[in-house]
Design a protein around this motif. Structure first.
Motif, short mmCIF file in Angstrom:
data_model
loop_
_atom_site.label_atom_id
_atom_site.label_comp_id
_atom_site.label_asym_id
_atom_site.label_seq_id
_atom_site.Cartn_x
_atom_site.Cartn_y
_atom_site.Cartn_z
N VAL A 62 0.85 -1.19 0.00
CA VAL A 62 0.00 0.00 0.00
C VAL A 62 0.89 1.24 0.00
O VAL A 62 1.84 1.33 0.78
N TYR A 63 0.57 2.17 -0.89
CA TYR A 63 1.33 3.41 -1.05
C TYR A 63 0.41 4.59 -0.82
O TYR A 63 -0.80 4.51 -1.05
N CYS A 70 -2.83 3.85 -3.04
CA CYS A 70 -2.70 2.90 -4.13
C CYS A 70 -2.29 1.55 -3.54
O CYS A 70 -1.60 1.50 -2.53
N ALA A 71 -2.73 0.46 -4.17
CA ALA A 71 -2.38 -0.88 -3.69
C ALA A 71 -2.03 -1.80 -4.85
O ALA A 71 -2.58 -1.67 -5.95
N VAL A 86 -6.71 -7.45 -6.12
CA VAL A 86 -6.33 -6.39 -5.19
C VAL A 86 -7.49 -5.40 -5.17
O VAL A 86 -8.14 -5.17 -6.18
N SER A 87 -7.77 -4.88 -3.98
CA SER A 87 -8.80 -3.85 -3.87
C SER A 87 -8.37 -2.86 -2.80
O SER A 87 -7.67 -3.21 -1.85
N ILE A 88 -8.80 -1.62 -2.99
CA ILE A 88 -8.54 -0.58 -2.01
C ILE A 88 -9.78 0.31 -1.96
O ILE A 88 -10.40 0.58 -2.99
N ARG A 89 -10.14 0.73 -0.75
CA ARG A 89 -11.34 1.53 -0.59
C ARG A 89 -11.06 2.62 0.43
O ARG A 89 -10.51 2.36 1.50
N LEU A 119 -8.85 0.95 3.33
CA LEU A 119 -8.87 -0.48 3.60
C LEU A 119 -8.40 -1.18 2.33
O LEU A 119 -8.97 -0.95 1.26
N ALA A 120 -7.36 -2.00 2.43
CA ALA A 120 -6.83 -2.69 1.25
C ALA A 120 -6.84 -4.19 1.50
O ALA A 120 -6.61 -4.66 2.62
N GLU A 121 -7.12 -4.95 0.44
CA GLU A 121 -7.10 -6.41 0.50
C GLU A 121 -6.47 -6.95 -0.77
O GLU A 121 -6.63 -6.37 -1.84
N GLY A 122 -5.78 -8.08 -0.63
CA GLY A 122 -5.18 -8.73 -1.79
C GLY A 122 -5.25 -10.23 -1.66
O GLY A 122 -5.31 -10.76 -0.55
N SER A 123 -5.26 -10.92 -2.80
CA SER A 123 -5.27 -12.39 -2.77
C SER A 123 -4.48 -12.94 -3.94
O SER A 123 -4.41 -12.34 -5.01
N VAL A 124 -3.87 -14.10 -3.69
CA VAL A 124 -3.16 -14.87 -4.71
C VAL A 124 -3.51 -16.32 -4.49
O VAL A 124 -3.29 -16.86 -3.39
N SER A 125 -4.07 -16.98 -5.47
CA SER A 125 -4.42 -18.41 -5.42
C SER A 125 -5.29 -18.75 -4.21
O SER A 125 -5.06 -19.77 -3.54
#
Length: 136
Positions: A62-63, A70-71, A86-89, A119-125
């Motif tokens: 997160v920047y 930004c994420a 990836v999502s950021i709100r 609030l940021a979230e990310g996922s891989v596999s």
């Protein structure tokens, strides 16, 4: 004689134009050529990094700049295409989301976050991680 002057001017103009195009082409090739940074490095967020969340299959970065947050989600081991998101709100706003099947990263996604929590979230596999509300 008047037509000859036009031809001389026209030829000089063409030479200048071609020289300018050569300079622009050389500059463009030096930017995107083999010695250039990777595409992942070119597509990262601007601002300073404020949070990194490490999870089993990747990392969420997160920047924050003055007005924007930004994420980016980056896979730990780039390779085969796999589901990533990836999502950021910003508080009170709608999330910016990038999801799909990627080899290395999802994002960047940016939201306007001047004086607002994000609030940021990310996922891989299928493995995911989030930041909770930060930058409040």
């Amino acid at each position: 004689m008047g037509s000859r002057e036009v031809r001389v001017f026209d030829g000089a103009w063409r030479r200048r134009l071609m020289a300018g195009l050569a300079v622009l082409t050389t500059t463009a090739l030096s930017v995107v050529g083999p010695g250039a940074p990777s595409a992942a490095a070119a597509s990262t967020c601007s601002g300073r990094k404020v949070k990194t969340v490490v999870f089993a299959t990747g990392e969420l970065h997160v920047y924050k700049s003055r007005q924007y947050a930004c994420a980016v989600t980056v896979a730990k081991s780039p390779g085969a295409r796999r589901p990533m998101s990836v999502s950021i709100r910003a508080r009170g706003g709608r999330p910016a989301v990038d999801s799909g099947r990627y080899t290395r990263q999802a994002g960047p996604v940016t939201v306007h976050a001047l004086s607002r929590c994000v609030l940021a979230e990310g996922s891989v596999s299928g493995r995911r991680a989030g930041t909770g509300w930060i930058l409040c």
